[in-house]
Motif scaffolding. Structure first.
Motif: not given
Length: 228
Positions: A166-181, A183-194
């Motif tokens: 919304s500020r006119g910036l480019k979201l060039a990429g993102w990284v999924a960082n596992t901070i909670d080993p 976390m239930p359904f972590c892979d499913e959350n990552i797929h949703t974000l993808e």
């Protein structure tokens, strides 16, 4: 603009911005580039050997292969580990985005790449009328989003991406960082974000005890608006 500069932001504080920033720096250093690290605002300093230090700043400095004065790389090193506008008030300083941009330009002129790590989340306040998001706009850099994988991360990531765009910036990429080993359904959350972030995933970091080999989990060739 240095063609490999970027602004690292995150869905929250303590979700791995420094881990990802160090990983990107190390990956670029391995390519033979002169890579500078910048954390313009850091809250939470301690004194050692007669100088102020911050864990994140020290890690970024160690990852970089350039020796630059702290006054350039971290012009606002604040003592108390709280929201930066409150920490700055306690230190009786005013965070000036224009000064940060000047420091960035001085670094940019010396480096092949500048990795700028934000503080806290994307919209964290600096003063009553300025914030980190405004700084990102003034720097006009592509943004890399670090998503701390925990309950609620989907909403946090989508809202942050919306704020960036919304500020006119480019979201060039993102990284999924596992901070909670655990976390239930972590892979499913990552797929949703993808499916929803509409930006390339640069990697998934497992739960790591150190920064040492984080760069091996990243694919920087997937970055958009970034020529390697």
């Amino acid at each position: 603009m240095t063609r490999l500069s970027c602004f690292i932001t995150g869905t929250d504080t303590e979700i791995g911005k420094t881990t990802v920033s160090c990983a990107i720096i190390r990956a670029l250093v391995k390519k033979g580039l002169q890579v500078a690290a910048m954390k313009p605002v850091a809250a939470g300093a301690f004194e050692s050997d007669g100088a102020l230090h911050n864990e994140d700043v020290d890690a970024l400095t160690k990852a970089s292969n350039m020796s630059l004065p702290l006054s350039l790389t971290t012009p606002y090193l604040l003592k108390t580990p709280i929201a930066p506008h409150l920490s700055a008030e306690l230190d009786q300083v005013v965070i000036d985005n224009h000064h940060i941009v000047s420091c960035y330009r001085a670094i940019r002129d010396q480096a092949d790449a500048v990795i700028v790590e934000g503080v806290g989340g994307f919209c964290v306040p600096f003063t009553d009328c300025t914030d980190s998001a405004e700084l990102a706009v003034q720097l006009a850099l592509p943004v890399i989003l670090v998503v701390g994988m925990k309950l609620g991360c989907i909403n946090h990531a989508l809202l942050t991406a919306e704020a960036v765009r919304s500020r006119g910036l480019k979201l060039a990429g993102w990284v999924a960082n596992t901070i909670d080993p655990r976390m239930p359904f972590c892979d499913e959350n990552i797929h949703t974000l993808e499916a929803r972030l509409n930006a390339p995933k640069l990697g998934t970091l497992p739960y790591l005890e150190s920064f040492a080999d984080a760069d091996t989990f990243l694919d920087l060739h997937r970055l958009t608006d970034w020529s390697l």
